[in-house]
Design an enzyme around this catalytic site. Structure first.
Site, short mmCIF file in Angstrom:
data_model
loop_
_atom_site.label_atom_id
_atom_site.label_comp_id
_atom_site.label_asym_id
_atom_site.label_seq_id
_atom_site.Cartn_x
_atom_site.Cartn_y
_atom_site.Cartn_z
N ASP A 194 0.81 -1.23 0.00
CA ASP A 194 0.00 0.00 0.00
C ASP A 194 0.84 1.28 0.00
O ASP A 194 0.63 2.16 -0.84
CB ASP A 194 -0.96 -0.05 1.19
CG ASP A 194 -1.91 1.13 1.23
OD1 ASP A 194 -1.45 2.25 1.57
OD2 ASP A 194 -3.10 0.96 0.94
N MET A 234 -5.16 2.27 -0.38
CA MET A 234 -4.98 1.62 -1.68
C MET A 234 -5.37 0.14 -1.62
O MET A 234 -5.98 -0.38 -2.56
CB MET A 234 -3.53 1.76 -2.16
CG MET A 234 -3.10 3.20 -2.34
SD MET A 234 -4.29 4.17 -3.34
CE MET A 234 -3.59 5.80 -3.17
N ASP A 235 -5.02 -0.52 -0.53
CA ASP A 235 -5.45 -1.91 -0.36
C ASP A 235 -6.96 -2.02 -0.29
O ASP A 235 -7.57 -2.90 -0.92
CB ASP A 235 -4.85 -2.49 0.93
CG ASP A 235 -3.42 -2.94 0.76
OD1 ASP A 235 -3.01 -3.26 -0.37
OD2 ASP A 235 -2.69 -2.98 1.76
N ILE A 236 -7.59 -1.15 0.49
CA ILE A 236 -9.05 -1.22 0.66
C ILE A 236 -9.76 -0.94 -0.66
O ILE A 236 -10.68 -1.66 -1.06
CB ILE A 236 -9.51 -0.23 1.75
CG1 ILE A 236 -8.93 -0.62 3.11
CG2 ILE A 236 -11.04 -0.20 1.83
CD1 ILE A 236 -9.13 0.44 4.18
N ALA A 248 -9.35 -3.76 -3.03
CA ALA A 248 -10.26 -4.84 -2.66
C ALA A 248 -11.67 -4.56 -3.15
O ALA A 248 -12.35 -5.47 -3.67
CB ALA A 248 -10.26 -5.02 -1.14
#
Length: 430
Positions: free
Chosen positions: A159, A187-189, A192
């Site tokens: 991230d 960024m990860d969320i 996803a």
């Protein structure tokens, strides 16, 4: 740790017993770890999909060790946050027997999700081409750092790296110092969420055509999107966004102000909101009619003097006074809160965002609900994140029909890890 959970958060309210689930009958075999992949599959699980999480025996997903780790769980808060409503099957994918079991599970699945480094799934014999031979209609979602093809496909990514390389960090913070990353793994969320959307779209397409497909989401691609309309502004103007701190380069007055007792944020996104703010909230109708403050660009040019006028006014009364007046006037505003204050706030309680759910070891664990509200197919009741391999035997018995003898032979061959004489039986429903 978790000492006040019963006092702070209500028990989860169960969904109606007979309500259908949006993804009832969809099975996901999840090879992902850390955040972007697991958060996507958790959303699918919350919608009613059966998610079987494949983990390395013993150590499991590396996110399990992110702090704080509860001694009664042997995994930490970040893992709890992103892995509810899943079954954990522990398989050694470096053993032929472990891979064979994974292939059998894939043969029963609708979706496969993976976020290993590029080439790893191919070495296991579990890449898209291999899986489509097992199940032609499979939807195979790969979450990668820079894509599965091209010159950068071998690069690892997390991230914060995506934040800095996309330009996102350059936009955030104050002008007199270096840009600042977001501590939240935004960024990860968002990756996803994009992966989940892509999988849902592929499921709809398969329903219409009968065909599966490969789906790919890149952390970097998504991070560029997350810079918002700044990208298009740059293409129009040639200028890079400048760090503005808590103010907005596009609207004014928007920023943080200080009441007698706390800080708060207001966002005057258009001229009418500004006029309501000054005439109805601080009783300065003269500012609403002043030509020098008539438009957004006018106010931006005079930001410092306008902020000084508002700051002097707001300092005279407590937040409760200003909040009430701004709510009546229709001025978007909000108190500057800590995370702890936010999850215990009246708004969070009203929406039921944080609840407590039963846990067989601890009694209760906290749960942060999705913001999705379905009228006909409500989100499933949350079940706490599993222990490593908690459901291995149940899944292999019930889904694949393995008996004691076969389980024993596989355990002896190392399919469940070198230290596993046989997978532990756990009669836990998900």
């Amino acid at each position: 740790m978790l000492d006040n959970i019963e006092a702070d958060f209500p028990e989860h309210t169960p969904r109606p017993a007979q309500a259908p689930k949006a993804l009832q009958g969809i099975r996901v075999v999840d090879f992902s770890h850390f955040i972007a992949g697991p958060f996507a599959t958790m959303i699918l699980a919350d919608m009613g999909a059966e998610v079987i999480k494949i983990e390395a025996p013993g150590r499991g997903d590396d996110l399990r060790r992110y702090p704080p780790v509860h001694p009664g769980l042997n995994h930490g808060a970040p893992f709890v946050w992103t892995n509810r409503n899943k079954q954990s099957v522990a398989l050694d994918l470096k053993s032929p027997e472990g891979v064979a079991i994974a292939r059998e599970l894939i043969a029963t699945a609708d979706v496969v999700v993976e976020n290993f480094s590029t080439g790893v799934m191919a070495r296991f014999g579990l890449d898209y081409e291999a899986c489509r031979k097992i199940r032609p209609e499979i939807i195979y979602c790969s979450v990668s750092a820079y894509g599965r093809e091209g010159r950068f496909s071998d690069r690892l990514g997390f991230d914060p790296i995506a934040q800095v390389e996309s330009g996102f960090v350059s936009m955030n913070g104050y002008a007199d110092r270096e840009g600042v990353r977001a501590l939240s793994p935004v960024m990860d969320i968002s990756t996803a969420m994009m992966a989940c959307n892509a999988i849902l779209g592929a499921l709809v397409a398969r329903e219409r055509s009968g065909h599966g497909q490969a789906v790919e989401i890149s952390l970097f691609d998504n991070a560029v999107l997350m810079t918002g309309y700044a990208t298009m502004q740059h293409l129009f103007s040639g200028a890079n966004p400048q760090r503005q701190g808590n103010t907005s380069p596009d609207t004014c007055p928007s920023g943080v102000f200080q009441a007698q007792d706390c800080s708060f944020y207001i966002n005057c996104g258009n001229d009418k909101i500004f006029q309501r703010l000054v005439s109805q909230v601080i009783d300065r109708a003269d500012l609403a009619s002043a030509d020098i403050y008539a438009t957004g660009p006018d106010r931006i040019r005079r930001r410092e003097e306008l902020f000084a006028i508002l700051g002097d006014a707001f300092a005279q009364k407590p937040w409760s006074h200003w909040q009430a007046r701004m709510r009546v006037a229709g001025v978007p505003c909000g108190q500057v809160r800590t995370v702890g204050e936010a999850i215990r706030s009246p708004e969070a309680r009203e929406r039921g965002l944080v609840t407590r759910i039963p846990h067989d070891r601890l009694g209760w664990v906290p749960n942060v609900n999705l913001p999705i509200r379905y009228s006909r197919t409500p989100i499933v009741d949350p079940v706490a994140a599993p222990a490593v391999g908690q459901h291995t035997e149940n899944v292999l018995r019930e889904l694949l029909g393995y008996d004691d003898a076969r389980l024993a032979r596989l355990a002896e061959a190392g399919a469940f890890g070198a230290d596993a004489a046989r997978p532990p039986r756990q009669d836990v429903e998900v």
